[in-house]
Design a protein around this motif. Sequence first.
Motif, short mmCIF file in Angstrom:
data_model
loop_
_atom_site.label_atom_id
_atom_site.label_comp_id
_atom_site.label_asym_id
_atom_site.label_seq_id
_atom_site.Cartn_x
_atom_site.Cartn_y
_atom_site.Cartn_z
N THR A 65 2.33 9.75 -4.34
CA THR A 65 1.85 8.52 -4.96
C THR A 65 1.88 8.69 -6.47
O THR A 65 0.98 9.29 -7.06
CB THR A 65 0.43 8.16 -4.47
N LEU B 63 0.88 4.67 -9.71
CA LEU B 63 0.07 3.57 -9.20
C LEU B 63 -0.97 3.13 -10.23
O LEU B 63 -1.22 1.94 -10.40
CB LEU B 63 -0.62 3.99 -7.90
N GLN C 124 -4.62 9.49 -11.99
CA GLN C 124 -3.18 9.49 -11.78
C GLN C 124 -2.59 10.65 -12.57
O GLN C 124 -2.31 10.54 -13.76
CB GLN C 124 -2.55 8.17 -12.20
N GLN D 105 -3.47 0.15 -1.32
CA GLN D 105 -2.07 0.56 -1.31
C GLN D 105 -1.89 2.00 -0.84
O GLN D 105 -0.79 2.41 -0.47
CB GLN D 105 -1.47 0.42 -2.72
N THR D 106 -2.97 2.79 -0.87
CA THR D 106 -2.86 4.21 -0.51
C THR D 106 -3.13 4.48 0.98
O THR D 106 -2.99 5.62 1.43
CB THR D 106 -3.87 5.04 -1.32
N ALA E 119 -0.78 6.52 3.11
CA ALA E 119 -0.58 7.91 2.68
C ALA E 119 -1.79 8.79 2.93
O ALA E 119 -1.69 10.02 2.88
CB ALA E 119 -0.22 7.94 1.18
#
Length: 421
Positions: free
Chosen positions: A281, A284, A300, A338-339, A342
Motif C-alpha cells: 500500500t 494512499l 505512509q 481502502q485497506t 490488504a
Amino acid sequence: MKNDKTCIIVGAGMLGLCSALEFLKRGYQVTLVDQDEPGLGATFGNAGFIATELVDPLSTWSTIKSAPALLMRRHGALAVPAANLGNSLPWMTRFALAARPAQVAHARSALAWINRQAVPAWQRILADENLAGHLVASHYLRVWENASGQAAAAQEAEFYQKWGIEARLIGKEETASLEPALRETINHAVVLPHAHRLQDPYWLAQALFAAFRQRGGNFIKHAVSRIRAENGQVRVSAGQDILAGQALVCAGAYSARLLRQFGVSIPLMAERGYHLHLPETRGLLQGPICSADRNIFISQLDSGLRIVGFSELGGVDLPPQPARFDSLRHHLGGILPQTRTALPAAEEWMGRRPTLPDSLPVIDTHPHHPNIGFAFGHQHMGITLAAISAQLISQKMSAGTSPKELSPYAVTRFKMAGSFS
C-alpha cells in the motif's frame, strides 16, 4: 596505557547509532554492542514521524480520566496484562503523581526545549553522512470522525499555537483536499503544515550503521551481561570483556536491568506498542495522521502503510497479544476502508517503548563515574529525539559540559534511584 578516547555504546537502536556517530566524529574509537542486529528493536517498528508537537507529557489529568474507558473498551488503546500487573501498579502510582499540575508544567517546558532542537539535530547528522534524503518534509493531521469533536480540535490547535507550533483547524473539504483517502470517514482535522517524517526508520538505521562502519566503528552482536567501573575505565562483558575509557547505556526498555548493577533502581516501564505494515500500500496518504477518536497513528512510509497503536504495560518478557493486532485491523479498516482487502496479509510487529512516569528521558552521566553515561526512556519519542539526545550526551561525556536545561533529564531525579555504587 589507558586510552580515554575509547567508548562502548550499549544498544544499537536509533539513539545508539546516532550516539556512536557523534563519538566517532569527536575522535573516539567506538564499539557498538547489541544482542540484535542494529535497528531491530523498537526502531524497526516505529511510525517514522518526528513528533515535535508532543510537548504534553503522557501523565496528565486528562489521560488519567480517560484511562478507565480505554481499558474497558474492546478496541481501546490501553491495556495492562494481568501477568504484569504486579510491576505495573507501582509504576502507575508514580505516573499518577506525575500528573500533578506543577509536574506537568515542568515536563512541558522540558519537552518543548528539547523538541525545538530535534529537526535541526536530524538535519545536521544526516547532512554529515550524506543521508539527507531520509528526512521528508510533510504535513501532519490530527483527525476526528464526528462533528462532536470540533471543540476538542479547536482547543488542541490553540494549545499547539501557544507553544509556538503552527497549527489550525480545518473542515471536511480541506481535510479531503490534503488527504483524498479520508473524504468518506473524516469530519475535520488539525493540520500542522511543517512536519517531518522518515522514509522508513529501519532503512535509516541500516544507513547510519553503514556510515558507522565506514568511519571505523566496531560492532559486537552479543547480549551485555555486566557493566562496571574499574580504575577510571569501564569494563563491559558481552561474550568477552571489553575495556574502554567511557561507556554509554542506551538500551531502551532493557536499560533499567543494566543500571541495577550500579545500585540504581529506575521506574522504567516497557510500554509495548504494536504495528501492522502493508508493504504493497503505497501513496494512499500524503502525510502522517493520528486519530484522536481511536488513539492510533497511521504513517505512509516509503516502504508501505503502517498503523501503530496501543500503550500496553506489558514489560519486557511477555509474548505479543494477538487481540492487539485484531484491534489495529479494526481501526485501520474503519478510517481507511481502502485497506480492508490488504489487512489479512498485513505484517505484524510488537516492540517495547522505554517509558518513565514523568515522560522525560534520562540524558545524564553516573553521579560518581562521569565516564558512564545514560540515554534512555524516550517513550513515544525515541525517533524524534534520537539525534538531539545523542548530541547532548556525547557533549556532556566528552567535554564535561551541558546546558542547564539538561537538568530535568537527570538520572538522580527519582527518589528510588538508590545508592549509585
